[in-house]
Design an enzyme around this catalytic site. Structure first.
Site, mmCIF file in Angstrom:
data_model
loop_
_atom_site.group_PDB
_atom_site.id
_atom_site.type_symbol
_atom_site.label_atom_id
_atom_site.label_comp_id
_atom_site.label_asym_id
_atom_site.label_seq_id
_atom_site.Cartn_x
_atom_site.Cartn_y
_atom_site.Cartn_z
ATOM 1 N N HIS A 52 8.718 -5.275 -1.101
ATOM 2 C CA HIS A 52 7.869 -6.319 -1.681
ATOM 3 C C HIS A 52 7.020 -5.782 -2.835
ATOM 4 O O HIS A 52 5.985 -6.358 -3.152
ATOM 5 C CB HIS A 52 6.982 -6.939 -0.597
ATOM 6 C CG HIS A 52 7.762 -7.758 0.409
ATOM 7 N ND1 HIS A 52 7.227 -8.208 1.604
ATOM 8 C CD2 HIS A 52 9.046 -8.218 0.397
ATOM 9 C CE1 HIS A 52 8.146 -8.900 2.266
ATOM 10 N NE2 HIS A 52 9.261 -8.906 1.570
ATOM 11 N N ASP A 79 0.841 -1.202 0.000
ATOM 12 C CA ASP A 79 0.000 0.000 0.000
ATOM 13 C C ASP A 79 0.875 1.252 0.000
ATOM 14 O O ASP A 79 2.066 1.192 0.292
ATOM 15 C CB ASP A 79 -0.966 -0.008 1.203
ATOM 16 C CG ASP A 79 -0.242 0.142 2.536
ATOM 17 O OD1 ASP A 79 0.471 1.138 2.732
ATOM 18 O OD2 ASP A 79 -0.393 -0.738 3.415
HETATM 19 N N1 APR Z 1 -0.622 -2.174 15.496
HETATM 20 C C1 APR Z 1 0.627 -2.739 15.540
HETATM 21 N N2 APR Z 1 0.869 -4.007 15.187
HETATM 22 C C2 APR Z 1 -0.168 -4.741 14.769
HETATM 23 C C3 APR Z 1 -1.481 -4.231 14.703
HETATM 24 C C4 APR Z 1 -1.691 -2.874 15.084
HETATM 25 N N3 APR Z 1 -2.897 -2.299 15.057
HETATM 26 N N4 APR Z 1 -2.290 -5.218 14.258
HETATM 27 C C5 APR Z 1 -1.524 -6.299 14.059
HETATM 28 N N5 APR Z 1 -0.238 -6.017 14.368
HETATM 29 C C6 APR Z 1 0.938 -6.905 14.278
HETATM 30 C C7 APR Z 1 0.635 -8.360 14.522
HETATM 31 O O1 APR Z 1 0.706 -8.647 15.915
HETATM 32 C C8 APR Z 1 1.746 -9.055 13.718
HETATM 33 O O2 APR Z 1 2.884 -9.291 14.534
HETATM 34 O O3 APR Z 1 1.429 -6.831 12.954
HETATM 35 C C9 APR Z 1 2.104 -8.037 12.630
HETATM 36 C C10 APR Z 1 1.679 -8.445 11.228
HETATM 37 O O4 APR Z 1 2.367 -9.588 10.848
HETATM 38 P P1 APR Z 1 2.104 -10.311 9.430
HETATM 39 O O5 APR Z 1 0.645 -10.498 9.218
HETATM 40 O O6 APR Z 1 2.954 -11.522 9.363
HETATM 41 O O7 APR Z 1 2.581 -9.196 8.360
HETATM 42 P P2 APR Z 1 4.052 -8.884 7.874
HETATM 43 O O8 APR Z 1 5.050 -9.128 8.944
HETATM 44 O O9 APR Z 1 4.017 -7.546 7.236
HETATM 45 O O10 APR Z 1 4.254 -9.977 6.737
HETATM 46 C C11 APR Z 1 5.447 -9.980 5.984
HETATM 47 O O11 APR Z 1 4.513 -11.656 4.557
HETATM 48 O O12 APR Z 1 2.942 -12.697 3.185
HETATM 49 C C12 APR Z 1 3.813 -11.737 3.329
HETATM 50 O O13 APR Z 1 4.440 -10.393 1.586
HETATM 51 C C13 APR Z 1 3.657 -10.392 2.742
HETATM 52 O O14 APR Z 1 4.898 -8.389 3.218
HETATM 53 C C14 APR Z 1 4.226 -9.485 3.806
HETATM 54 C C15 APR Z 1 5.161 -10.400 4.571
#
Ligand code: APR
Length: 245
Positions: free
Chosen positions: A114, A99
């Site tokens: 990414h 985004d």
């Molecule tokens: N504020 C802060 N942290 C949050 C919130 C919030 N409101 N809501 C959720 N989180 C945290 C969760 O606790 C989790 O640890 O954000 C994290 C999101 O983790 P993932 O879903 O694994 O996302 P991300 O780490 O960005 O994933 C990495 O995986 O599939 C892929 O390509 C995709 O770029 C992505 C990569």
């Protein structure tokens, strides 16, 4: 950019958690995208070779989701923009998110490791185009005319993340590394904290809803919703109320 005395260069790594309160689901939380969709079928390079129509349908559904909602930057995105503008040394945001909410919030120095929404890439001629068009296996590349090779400009599992040279150079010269809203499940991003600690002894902080997979590697952890903890942390940094060494 130069480094002002007492103000280290900062690298901020962000993940899906920073955009959650803007209305975009994360990937690995209980209500995350990968709890509903099998990533092996829609987000791997093997899936693209096996069943490109399915991969493109997933892309088109995501595109429709974004188009149908008024998704705007939140207080955490805006706080990082403020940090970039007011911190006397360089602040680089390295985001795993596709985004454009960091840019919308005012950040200028952003690398999308990414890939990013609103861009397409042709696998035949490697041309990257600004376009939000719906894609199908009969889409022809506007540059070379080859059919069926135009894909979203995002990095799938099994592919090399983007901008790695610039990211590693920034990690090697930063004195403060901040990780926000990422579970620490996906490499190489998950390994950045170890890299900066080994290389430079940078101070490392994670801000997340909960402890990430690699939380022990960080010097400090601050836990809560990004819209609360990020603005407060940025405020403390800019007022010199928090240690960054
Ligand atoms: N504020 C802060 N942290 C949050 C919130 C919030 N409101 N809501 C959720 N989180 C945290 C969760 O606790 C989790 O640890 O954000 C994290 C999101 O983790 P993932 O879903 O694994 O996302 P991300 O780490 O960005 O994933 C990495 O995986 O599939 C892929 O390509 C995709 O770029 C992505 C990569």
């Amino acid at each position: 950019m130069h480094q002002e005395f007492g103000h280290p260069k900062i690298v901020v790594l962000t993940g899906a958690g920073i955009s959650k309160e803007s209305g975009i689901d994360t990937f690995r939380d209980a209500d995350g995208l990968w709890s509903r969709v099998n990533l092996e079928e829609v987000a791997t390079i093997e899936a693209w070779h096996r069943d490109p129509a399915k991969v493109l349908d997933f892309h088109n559904a995501g595109r429709a989701f974004f188009a149908g909602r008024n998704i705007t930057p939140n207080a955490a995105h805006r706080a990082l923009a403020r940090l970039e503008h007011e911190w006397p040394a360089e602040v680089l945001v390295v985001t795993q998110n596709i985004d454009l909410l960091h840019e919308g919030g005012g950040s200028k120095n952003v690398l999308h490791m990414h890939g990013q929404a609103g861009k397409l890439r042709c696998m035949a001629c490697e041309t990257i185009a600004d376009s939000d068009a719906e894609l199908s296996v009969t889409t022809a590349c506007a540059a070379c005319g080859v059919v069926g090779q135009t894909r979203p400009h995002v990095v799938w599992f099994g592919e090399m993340p983007l901008h790695m040279d610039a990211i590693m150079a920034a990690l090697d010269s930063c004195g403060l590394f901040i990780s926000i809203g990422t579970s620490g499940a996906v490499y190489p991003a998950a390994g950045f904290v170890q890299h900066v600690r080994r290389k430079r002894r940078a101070h490392t902080v994670e801000l997340n809803m909960e402890r990430s997979d690699g939380y022990q590697t960080f010097h400090d952890g601050i836990y809560g919703p990004a819209t609360e903890v990020v603005p407060a942390f940025v405020d403390d940094l800019l007022r010199g109320r928090t240690s960054h060494a």
